[in-house]
Structure formats: C-alpha cells, structure tokens
Design a protein around this motif. Structure first.
Motif, PDB file in Angstrom:
ATOM      1  N   SER B   3       0.842  -1.194   0.000  1.00 21.55           N
ATOM      2  CA  SER B   3       0.000   0.000   0.000  1.00 21.55           C
ATOM      3  C   SER B   3       0.869   1.233   0.000  1.00 21.55           C
ATOM      4  O   SER B   3       1.704   1.385   0.894  1.00 21.55           O
ATOM      5  N   THR B  11      -4.843   8.081  -6.872  1.00 26.23           N
ATOM      6  CA  THR B  11      -5.360   7.472  -5.638  1.00 26.23           C
ATOM      7  C   THR B  11      -4.829   8.174  -4.395  1.00 26.23           C
ATOM      8  O   THR B  11      -3.775   8.817  -4.422  1.00 26.23           O
ATOM      9  N   LYS B 174     -15.315   6.005  -8.386  1.00 25.60           N
ATOM     10  CA  LYS B 174     -14.410   5.546  -7.317  1.00 25.60           C
ATOM     11  C   LYS B 174     -14.261   6.562  -6.182  1.00 25.60           C
ATOM     12  O   LYS B 174     -13.404   6.382  -5.313  1.00 25.60           O
ATOM     13  N   THR B 177     -14.767   4.846  -2.743  1.00 25.46           N
ATOM     14  CA  THR B 177     -13.882   3.709  -2.460  1.00 25.46           C
ATOM     15  C   THR B 177     -12.422   4.140  -2.381  1.00 25.46           C
ATOM     16  O   THR B 177     -11.659   3.557  -1.627  1.00 25.46           O
ATOM     17  N   ARG B 178     -12.054   5.198  -3.105  1.00 22.86           N
ATOM     18  CA  ARG B 178     -10.647   5.584  -3.030  1.00 22.86           C
ATOM     19  C   ARG B 178     -10.309   6.297  -1.722  1.00 22.86           C
ATOM     20  O   ARG B 178      -9.141   6.482  -1.422  1.00 22.86           O
ATOM     21  N   SER B 181     -10.134   2.726   0.906  1.00 22.52           N
ATOM     22  CA  SER B 181      -8.954   1.862   0.914  1.00 22.52           C
ATOM     23  C   SER B 181      -8.040   2.285  -0.224  1.00 22.52           C
ATOM     24  O   SER B 181      -8.471   2.955  -1.162  1.00 22.52           O
ATOM     25  N   GLN B 183      -6.370   2.153  -3.474  1.00 22.14           N
ATOM     26  CA  GLN B 183      -6.701   1.489  -4.742  1.00 22.14           C
ATOM     27  C   GLN B 183      -5.423   1.200  -5.523  1.00 22.14           C
ATOM     28  O   GLN B 183      -4.496   1.998  -5.515  1.00 22.14           O
ATOM     29  N   SER B 184      -5.410   0.052  -6.175  1.00 17.23           N
ATOM     30  CA  SER B 184      -4.248  -0.210  -7.030  1.00 17.23           C
ATOM     31  C   SER B 184      -4.432   0.537  -8.349  1.00 17.23           C
ATOM     32  O   SER B 184      -5.556   0.790  -8.787  1.00 17.23           O
ATOM     33  N   GLU B 185      -3.324   0.903  -8.938  1.00 15.09           N
ATOM     34  CA  GLU B 185      -3.352   1.695 -10.177  1.00 15.09           C
ATOM     35  C   GLU B 185      -4.187   1.012 -11.249  1.00 15.09           C
ATOM     36  O   GLU B 185      -4.947   1.646 -11.957  1.00 15.09           O
ATOM     37  N   LYS B 187      -6.752  -0.804 -11.161  1.00 15.22           N
ATOM     38  CA  LYS B 187      -8.213  -0.775 -11.023  1.00 15.22           C
ATOM     39  C   LYS B 187      -8.821   0.558 -11.458  1.00 15.22           C
ATOM     40  O   LYS B 187     -10.039   0.673 -11.572  1.00 15.22           O
ATOM     41  N   GLN B 188      -7.988   1.584 -11.649  1.00 17.64           N
ATOM     42  CA  GLN B 188      -8.540   2.909 -11.939  1.00 17.64           C
ATOM     43  C   GLN B 188      -9.186   2.956 -13.309  1.00 17.64           C
ATOM     44  O   GLN B 188      -8.590   2.572 -14.281  1.00 17.64           O
TER      45      GLN B 188
END
Lengths: 190, 188
Positions: B3, B11, B174, B177-178, B181, B183-185, B187-188
């Motif tokens: 993370s 993010t 997002k 949700t961003r 937690s 977010q991984s790149e 998923k954007q």
C-alpha cells in the motif's frame, strides 16, 4: 461635563440650606464603590463575584437620614466571578439572561435608621425582569471632605436574595438557594 | 501489493486516508458531545469531566488537522473524478471549507476555555497555555462562533457524505472507495 457639574453644584449648594439633603453621585469612576455577591458552593464554601459596571446616585443628610433616597442601575453583562466559563453560564438563560435583561435596577422607597447606627434601606429591586421589594441593612461608614476639594459619604450594605424570587430556577443545590449582596457605596457630593 | 503511504495522481495513499477518517470520526463524535455538554446541569456527574474530555480531544484534533495540512502540502492530491463544472466548483468549495471550519471551531473553543488565562489540561497529560484575551467578553463571542461554525461544519459534512454516496451509488465512480482503501493503479 466637569465644569457644568461644578457650576451646577455651586448653584445648588448656594440655593440649599445646610439642613437639606445633599445629592451624591456614586463614585464608580474611581471605583470607590462595588457591588459584590456571594453564594454558597455546595454548602462547603463561598463563591464571590461582582458586577463591574453600574452607576447611581443617592441623596443623604446625616441630620435627616430618613429622607435619604438611592437609585442604582447595574449592567448585568458585567458579572465577574473570576472564571470565564462560569461567567458565560451566569450571563446565559439559566441565570441572568443578560440579552433579555441587560440591566438590573434598585430604587429606594424608604430609609429607616435604627438606634444602633445601622439603618434599613427598603426599595424595589428589578432583576431578571422581576421587581421585588428588598431590605438592605446599611451601615454608615463616614463622611467628610476629601483631599481634592470634594465632599464624600460612604456606606456599606448587605442583603439576601432568594434566586427563586427573581425567577432564577437553576438548581445549584439546597445550600445555594440564596445569594447575598455585599455593597460598598461611596458618593461624591454633586 | 504494497500500500502506498503517499498520494499519487489517481489514488489516495494510506496517510491521507487515515488522517481523513481519524479527523472525520472525531468531528462526528465531538458535535453531539458538545450538545450534550450544553444540556448538562450542575448535579450531573458528567458536569466537570465531559467538558474536560471535549477540550482535550479538541487540542489533539488540532494536532491532527495540522498533520493533515502538512500531509496535503507535501502530497500531490489525486485529480478529482469527472463531474460537470459547476458541481466540481461546489465540491472544491466544500472541501476547502471542511479544511477551514474545523480550525475555526477548535480555535473558538480554545478561546472560550482560555478566556480568563486558564490553560487547557489535555487529559492531565500536558497543558496548553492561554493566549492573551482579545476582548472583554471573549467567552461569549467565542461561544457563539463555536456553536454556529460547528453546526455549519457538521451540516457541510453531511452534504459531503451524501455526495460521496451519490458518487458511489448513482455515478458508480471511485470517489468513495478511493477514500476507504488504497486502490491499485490497475483498477482505476
């Protein structure tokens, strides 16, 4: 204002005979007067406070004290118990409600000297929007010339007020139903 | 997946997320606590202790606010998700106010408690000294400001929460949700 007061005072002094009551303005400017109060804290001690802003006049003659009259106006927002948060509470609706009742007033109705040198000053006190008769026990302290060309007279007084009588109903406990006023008044003759 | 602590262009990192929620939950708790304090009477057991907690938490909150400003300054904020221009402007204004109003609320609260020179004792751990009073009836003025600014702030926070839910359920983007937690790149 000073010159006017002096001229008016001179004219007044000239037109009055010695036996007539003299008019005094309460010396708040020099803070030789104070309106203090005390109330029990839980029945274990006294909390002391005062009203910092007030003004008033009285008329007094030692030769005929029963003719004395007193009038005092107190600015209630000036309540000061040396604790900001308590003062904020006292100014609020639980106690003095100073926004609605920014002034308290005392107007005398009678002055009854007693044999022991004290006296009872009766009058109407308006506090928290309620007007009630009160009796103040007064002690004459002294009068005479001051070192600066004026003439002064001073008294102390004390009285007990029941908070409920003035529609102040916040529960501070059974020992704190009454507040005592301790008054120190020095007047400068006009 | 590691993370990221810091924010990047798309993010929020763990630092921003934690600061946001610690401060948000503190404010959400402090408002009703303040109203509760106002309702206490002399013989309530909490009459002395709860105001002391409220004041102590307020000082600690100020430290977190300072950290948040610092963190914002050394991070590049993620770009806002696409919205119509007027909404974007309102969003910006609300976000700015939600940075500013907590500071005013804490400052005015401090000014009530320290109006006569008494320090604030933070959980009997350390004391924050009083600054010289700026007016005679500082406790009254600061009290008015404290209540109304806090009320305005909590209303804006409500709007802010509703807007987040709108983004999540209606726009299905997002935004929420961003902030919940990292977010991984991808998923954007």
């Amino acid at each position: 204002m000073n010159l006017k007061a002096i001229i008016a005072g001179t004219i007044l002094a000239g037109s009055f005979t010695a036996a007539q009551a003299a008019d005094y303005v309460i010396d708040t400017q020099g803070a030789h007067a104070s309106i203090n109060f005390r109330i029990q804290h839980l029945g274990y001690s006294w909390v002391q406070g005062r009203f910092n802003e007030f003004d008033g006049n009285f008329s007094y003659d030692a030769a005929s004290p029963e003719a004395s009259t007193v009038s005092v106006t107190i600015k209630t927002p000036s309540v000061d118990s040396n604790h900001a948060k308590r003062d904020k509470h006292l100014r609020g609706d639980d106690f003095l409600a100073v926004e609605d009742f920014p002034e308290a007033k005392f107007e005398s109705t009678a002055f009854t000297p007693a044999a022991d040198g004290t006296a009872v000053l009766s009058g109407n006190l308006t506090l928290h929007g309620v007007t009630k008769p009160v009796d103040i026990t007064v002690t004459t302290i002294g009068e005479g010339k001051d070192p600066w060309g004026g003439y002064r007279a001073g008294f102390s007084g004390t009285t007990e007020l029941k908070l409920k009588d003035f529609d102040i109903n916040y529960n501070l406990g059974p020992a704190s139903a009454s507040v005592f006023l301790d008054l120190n008044v020095e007047g400068v003759r006009k | 997946m590691a993370s990221p602590i810091k924010d990047n262009s798309s993010t929020f990192g763990l630092g921003s997320i934690l600061l946001h929620w610690v401060i948000a939950l503190t404010i959400i708790g402090m408002y009703p606590l303040g109203l509760y304090i106002d309702s206490l009477t002399y013989y309530d057991e909490a009459y002395n202790i709860v105001p002391a907690w409220h004041e102590s938490i307020g000082i600690i909150l100020l430290a977190f606010l300072a950290m948040r400003f610092l963190w914002r300054a050394i991070n590049k904020a993620p770009a806002p998700l696409p919205q119509p221009k007027p909404v974007l402007l309102i969003t910006k204004a609300v976000h700015l106010l939600l940075y500013l109003l907590p500071v005013i609320t804490v400052a005015s609260g401090y000014m009530i408690t320290t109006a006569d020179g008494r320090p604030i004792s933070v959980f009997n751990w350390f004391e924050v000294p009083a600054l010289p009073a700026i007016s005679d009836n500082q406790e009254d003025l600061a009290g008015e400001v404290h209540f109304w600014v806090a009320t305005f702030m909590i209303s804006l926070a409500g709007l802010h929460a509703l807007a987040a839910l709108k983004h999540h359920y209606i726009d299905k983007d997002k935004t929420l949700t961003r902030m919940l937690s990292v977010q991984s790149e991808a998923k954007q």
